[in-house]
Design a protein around this motif. Structure first.
Motif, mmCIF file in Angstrom:
data_model
loop_
_atom_site.group_PDB
_atom_site.id
_atom_site.type_symbol
_atom_site.label_atom_id
_atom_site.label_comp_id
_atom_site.label_asym_id
_atom_site.label_seq_id
_atom_site.Cartn_x
_atom_site.Cartn_y
_atom_site.Cartn_z
ATOM 1 N N ALA A 67 42.662 -53.817 -60.777
ATOM 2 C CA ALA A 67 43.191 -52.454 -60.746
ATOM 3 C C ALA A 67 44.333 -52.357 -59.733
ATOM 4 N N PRO A 68 45.337 -51.535 -60.008
ATOM 5 C CA PRO A 68 46.383 -51.302 -59.018
ATOM 6 C C PRO A 68 45.819 -50.537 -57.830
ATOM 7 N N PRO A 69 46.463 -50.611 -56.669
ATOM 8 C CA PRO A 69 45.991 -49.827 -55.517
ATOM 9 C C PRO A 69 45.882 -48.355 -55.894
ATOM 10 N N PRO A 70 44.808 -47.691 -55.484
ATOM 11 C CA PRO A 70 44.584 -46.311 -55.928
ATOM 12 C C PRO A 70 45.460 -45.269 -55.246
ATOM 13 N N GLY A 71 46.175 -45.635 -54.188
ATOM 14 C CA GLY A 71 47.010 -44.658 -53.506
ATOM 15 C C GLY A 71 46.236 -43.759 -52.575
ATOM 16 N N ARG A 72 44.996 -44.087 -52.308
ATOM 17 C CA ARG A 72 44.170 -43.344 -51.367
ATOM 18 C C ARG A 72 43.060 -44.292 -50.899
ATOM 19 N N VAL A 73 42.339 -43.870 -49.870
ATOM 20 C CA VAL A 73 41.219 -44.667 -49.389
ATOM 21 C C VAL A 73 40.076 -44.568 -50.400
ATOM 22 N N ARG A 74 39.434 -45.697 -50.688
ATOM 23 C CA ARG A 74 38.342 -45.713 -51.660
ATOM 24 C C ARG A 74 37.086 -45.064 -51.087
ATOM 25 N N TRP A 75 36.205 -44.670 -51.998
ATOM 26 C CA TRP A 75 34.954 -44.024 -51.602
ATOM 27 C C TRP A 75 33.950 -45.027 -51.049
ATOM 28 N N PHE A 76 32.875 -44.491 -50.462
ATOM 29 C CA PHE A 76 31.730 -45.238 -49.931
ATOM 30 C C PHE A 76 32.113 -46.218 -48.819
ATOM 31 N N GLY A 77 33.274 -45.986 -48.170
ATOM 32 C CA GLY A 77 33.686 -46.857 -47.074
ATOM 33 C C GLY A 77 34.124 -48.233 -47.510
ATOM 34 N N LEU A 78 34.440 -48.432 -48.788
ATOM 35 C CA LEU A 78 34.733 -49.776 -49.288
ATOM 36 C C LEU A 78 36.004 -50.379 -48.699
ATOM 37 N N ASP A 79 36.898 -49.559 -48.168
ATOM 38 C CA ASP A 79 38.110 -50.093 -47.545
ATOM 39 C C ASP A 79 37.935 -50.374 -46.059
ATOM 40 N N ASP A 80 36.805 -50.029 -45.499
ATOM 41 C CA ASP A 80 36.546 -50.259 -44.073
ATOM 42 C C ASP A 80 36.374 -51.759 -43.830
ATOM 43 N N PRO A 81 37.171 -52.366 -42.936
ATOM 44 C CA PRO A 81 37.039 -53.806 -42.682
ATOM 45 C C PRO A 81 35.621 -54.207 -42.262
ATOM 46 N N ALA A 82 34.935 -53.336 -41.506
ATOM 47 C CA ALA A 82 33.570 -53.663 -41.081
ATOM 48 C C ALA A 82 32.628 -53.710 -42.280
ATOM 49 N N VAL A 83 32.810 -52.780 -43.232
ATOM 50 C CA VAL A 83 31.991 -52.791 -44.446
ATOM 51 C C VAL A 83 32.287 -54.037 -45.265
ATOM 52 N N GLN A 84 33.556 -54.364 -45.426
ATOM 53 C CA GLN A 84 33.920 -55.556 -46.186
ATOM 54 C C GLN A 84 33.370 -56.827 -45.544
#
Length: 218
Positions: A67-84
């Motif tokens: 998918a292309p970048p959504p242009g916003r932060v993803r839900w459920f903290g999925l973009d958080d480096p600590a979560v990743q």
């Protein structure tokens, strides 16, 4: 007005990893899901109705690499480096989602308690059985509400996804919130779930082919 447990959110580094984890953990593979282009994620689903938890399912969700970048932060903290970083070690329970017939009213109630859950976003995805539409509270920074102690709130509009899901041998037995404040519990009025003092922010127990399994948030 009560809030019912709608679904559990299992984050994974990839959807394939999440599906393999589900089969190894519960003894059953998840069913098909779909894509969320506005968030750049995709999922797979498993129905987990249990005593006191009707129309409930497990969602395995991951960032969609196609998918292309959504242009916003993803839900459920999925973009958080600590979560990743945590998901790189294996799939994890990120949060629970609770459904309500009036998400906007509960949103303002939580804002009054200084627990801003974010605005209500309109979302939809097409399925072979027809369109699914819902409104869900998502913070602009992608963080979970109440620093993870509160469930995400959703309001379905029309069909519920479990209407098209076959039953599974996995059944939700218990949901426990360990950090919800008394006035938040009074507002949300969880049906079936327990509010306890201490322990993980969210812990769930499921009856599975592998025996009882308890999962908790970090």
């Amino acid at each position: 007005m009560n809030c019912d447990i709608d679904h559990l959110v299992i984050g994974a580094a990839s959807l394939a990893q999440g599906a393999a984890w589900c089969e190894a953990t519960f003894g059953v593979a998840p069913g098909p899901g779909g894509v969320h282009p506005f968030m750049g994620t995709h999922n797979r689903l498993l129905r987990i109705d249990g005593p006191g938890f009707a129309n409930t399912y497990l969602e395995i969700i991951a960032i969609d690499p196609s998918a292309p970048p959504p242009g916003r932060v993803r839900w459920f903290g999925l973009d958080d480096p600590a979560v990743q970083a945590r998901l790189a070690q294996g799939p994890q329970l990120l949060t629970a989602v609770a459904r309500t017939p009036n998400v906007e009213m509960l949103r303002w109630g939580l804002i009054n308690f200084a627990a801003d859950p974010g605005p209500a976003l309109a979302a939809e995805r097409m399925t072979p059985e027809g369109l699914l539409s819902w409104r869900i509270l998502v913070r602009d920074d992608g963080a979970l509400p109440g620093q993870g102690r509160l469930p995400v709130l959703i309001q379905w509009q029309g069909r519920h996804p479990t209407e098209a899901m076959p039953p599974s041998p996995v059944a939700l037995q218990a949901v426990r919130f360990g950090a919800v404040q008394p006035r938040e519990a009074t507002l949300l009025r969880f049906r079936g779930a327990q509010v306890v003092a201490g322990g993980p922010a969210i812990a769930v127990t499921l009856d599975t082919l592998r025996g009882p399994i308890t999962l908790s948030t970090a």
